[in-house]
Design a protein around this motif. Structure first.
Motif, short mmCIF file in Angstrom:
data_model
loop_
_atom_site.label_atom_id
_atom_site.label_comp_id
_atom_site.label_asym_id
_atom_site.label_seq_id
_atom_site.Cartn_x
_atom_site.Cartn_y
_atom_site.Cartn_z
N LEU A 52 0.83 -1.21 0.00
CA LEU A 52 0.00 0.00 0.00
C LEU A 52 0.86 1.26 0.00
N PHE A 53 1.83 1.34 0.91
CA PHE A 53 2.65 2.54 1.03
C PHE A 53 3.48 2.79 -0.22
N ASN A 54 4.05 1.72 -0.79
CA ASN A 54 4.87 1.89 -1.99
C ASN A 54 4.04 2.32 -3.18
N LEU A 55 2.84 1.77 -3.32
CA LEU A 55 1.99 2.16 -4.45
C LEU A 55 1.48 3.60 -4.29
N ILE A 56 1.25 4.02 -3.05
CA ILE A 56 0.76 5.38 -2.82
C ILE A 56 1.84 6.41 -3.13
N THR A 57 3.07 6.11 -2.74
CA THR A 57 4.14 7.10 -2.88
C THR A 57 4.87 7.05 -4.22
N ILE A 58 4.72 5.98 -4.97
CA ILE A 58 5.51 5.84 -6.19
C ILE A 58 5.13 6.89 -7.23
N GLY A 59 3.84 7.26 -7.30
CA GLY A 59 3.42 8.28 -8.25
C GLY A 59 4.02 9.66 -7.95
N PRO A 60 3.85 10.16 -6.72
CA PRO A 60 4.48 11.45 -6.38
C PRO A 60 5.99 11.43 -6.50
N ILE A 61 6.64 10.29 -6.23
CA ILE A 61 8.09 10.22 -6.38
C ILE A 61 8.46 10.39 -7.85
N ILE A 62 7.68 9.79 -8.75
CA ILE A 62 7.94 9.95 -10.18
C ILE A 62 7.77 11.42 -10.57
N GLN A 63 6.80 12.09 -9.99
CA GLN A 63 6.62 13.52 -10.26
C GLN A 63 7.82 14.32 -9.78
N GLN A 64 8.40 13.91 -8.66
CA GLN A 64 9.61 14.58 -8.18
C GLN A 64 10.76 14.39 -9.15
N ILE A 65 10.84 13.20 -9.76
CA ILE A 65 11.88 12.96 -10.76
C ILE A 65 11.65 13.84 -11.98
N CYS A 66 10.38 14.02 -12.36
CA CYS A 66 10.07 14.91 -13.48
C CYS A 66 10.48 16.34 -13.19
N ARG A 67 10.52 16.71 -11.93
CA ARG A 67 11.00 18.05 -11.54
C ARG A 67 12.52 18.08 -11.39
N ARG A 68 13.17 16.98 -11.83
CA ARG A 68 14.63 16.89 -11.86
C ARG A 68 15.23 16.89 -10.45
N ASN A 69 14.57 16.18 -9.53
CA ASN A 69 15.09 16.00 -8.18
C ASN A 69 15.89 14.71 -8.12
N VAL A 70 17.16 14.81 -7.79
CA VAL A 70 18.04 13.65 -7.78
C VAL A 70 17.62 12.64 -6.72
N LEU A 71 17.21 13.12 -5.56
CA LEU A 71 16.84 12.22 -4.47
C LEU A 71 15.67 11.33 -4.86
N GLY A 72 14.78 11.84 -5.71
CA GLY A 72 13.63 11.05 -6.15
C GLY A 72 14.05 9.78 -6.88
N ILE A 73 15.19 9.80 -7.59
CA ILE A 73 15.67 8.63 -8.31
C ILE A 73 16.06 7.53 -7.33
N TYR A 74 16.75 7.91 -6.25
CA TYR A 74 17.12 6.92 -5.24
C TYR A 74 15.87 6.34 -4.56
N LEU A 75 14.89 7.19 -4.28
CA LEU A 75 13.67 6.72 -3.63
C LEU A 75 12.86 5.82 -4.56
N LEU A 76 12.84 6.13 -5.85
CA LEU A 76 12.13 5.27 -6.80
C LEU A 76 12.82 3.91 -6.92
N SER A 77 14.13 3.90 -6.97
CA SER A 77 14.87 2.64 -7.02
C SER A 77 14.64 1.81 -5.77
N LEU A 78 14.53 2.50 -4.63
CA LEU A 78 14.24 1.83 -3.37
C LEU A 78 12.85 1.20 -3.41
N SER A 79 11.88 1.93 -3.92
CA SER A 79 10.50 1.42 -4.00
C SER A 79 10.41 0.22 -4.95
N PHE A 80 11.10 0.27 -6.07
CA PHE A 80 11.06 -0.83 -7.03
C PHE A 80 11.65 -2.10 -6.42
N SER A 81 12.76 -1.97 -5.69
CA SER A 81 13.35 -3.13 -5.02
C SER A 81 12.40 -3.68 -3.97
#
Length: 349
Positions: A52-81
């Protein structure tokens, strides 16, 4: 603290003395502990809340990556794992519900263990990368800005995935004599007592996979608070965000990863001290706390998404913006509204 350490050492010494008296040459059989329902409950909670938590946050994290936030890439990789490991949790729930009897075949046993250990050390090293990124961004904001780019972050995350999974594949390939599926008692990744090669590998795993990242993270979060307090360019909200993020990473290490690796190190040292034939009693005594620590380590897939909450300035705004963006995907957006969201200070990087 000293009383706790003394009591722990005394307990370990007593267990070792009892194990020394056991000179039986028979194979070591661990009696089933009355904790199957507890372990099954932990894995069910981790599966439901983690998914539940990973599916809820994965969308906003992707939006953070679209805003060119480097930390969002690490968080997305963490969620995928985490999601890869979460999908194997029903197998472990079935295993504990079946009284530690694995009758799903060697392939699924190896697959479940592969994703567990891969997720464990991918998470550890990505948390280490997050800590280093935060430390460099705050300590040397101008010097490292040229290196803090999305391309480099993707490369780092890819290397972490490839190295961890490749090493685990290599271990599975070389460890043909020690099948993860014990044919005698039908257990999965629960072979007792451990062999000399496994004990040595465990010590290396604790050193490189846990102690080294722990030292790096400790140094990073020792430098960050000092630099943040001295900086006049960081407001109170930014200082609070950095503090919460550091507490979150250290909390995950202390609660999820430390108990498992400490007990794994104790078991491995005890094997070299007692020997293979005399370590069965010690393994029997350590089985319950070790399996509980194994279950605690699985909770990292549930608490990792909390890092997004601790790292973001406006979680509610991110969620509303993500829902609004989905609704407007097929409709021409208002420039005024787009400008409002783009200028909003919710930058993770």
């Amino acid at each position: 603290m000293q009383i706790f350490i003394s009591a722990f050492l005394s307990l370990c010494t007593q267990i070792m003395m009892n194990a020394t008296n056991n000179t039986s040459n028979s194979s070591c059989v661990i009696m089933t502990q009355p904790a199957g329902h507890l372990l099954m409950s932990i894995y069910i909670i981790a599966f439901i809340l983690g998914l539940l938590f990973n599916l809820i946050t994965i969308g906003p994290i992707i939006q953070q990556i679209c805003r060119r936030n480097v930390l969002g890439i690490y968080l997305l990789s963490l969620s995928f794992s985490d999601l890869l490991y979460i999908l194997t949790m029903p197998l472990w729930v079935y295993y504990f519900n079946n009284n530690h009897k694995w009758n799903l075949g060697q392939g699924l046993c190896s697959l479940a263990g592969f994703f567990y250990y891969s997720n464990l050390y991918i998470s550890i090293y990505l948390l280490c990368c997050i800590s280093i990124d935060r430390c460099l961004a705050i300590t040397f904001p101008l010097r490292v800005q040229v290196f803090r780019r999305q391309r480099y972050a993707w490369i780092i995350c890819g290397l972490v995935y490839v190295l961890v999974m490749a090493l685990h594949c290599l271990v599975l390939y070389l460890d043909k004599l020690s099948d993860p599926l014990d044919d005698t008692v039908q257990t999965c990744y629960e072979t007792f007592p451990m062999t000399e090669s496994i004990a040595m590998f465990n010590l290396i795993r604790v050193g490189i996979g846990f102690l080294l990242p722990l030292v790096v993270i400790s140094v990073c979060y020792w430098l960050i608070p000092t630099k943040v307090q001295q900086s006049r360019g960081v407001d109170d909200q930014g200082k609070r965000k950095v503090k919460l993020l550091s507490m979150g990473v250290i909390g995950i290490f202390s609660f999820c990863f430390a108990p498992y690796h400490i007990l794994l190190m104790v078991r491995s040292i005890a094997f070299f001290y007692l020997g293979e034939k005399q370590s069965c009693s010690f393994e029997q005594a350590m089985y319950l706390p070790f399996t509980c620590s194994l279950a605690l380590s699985s909770l990292n897939s549930m608490v990792d998404p909390v890092l997004y909450v601790l790292a973001s300035n406006g979680v509610r705004e991110d969620m509303r913006w993500f829902r609004w963006k989905n609704k407007q995907r097929q409709v021409t957006g208002s420039p005024l509204v787009d400008s409002k969201w783009k200028t909003r200070v919710t930058n993770l990087g």
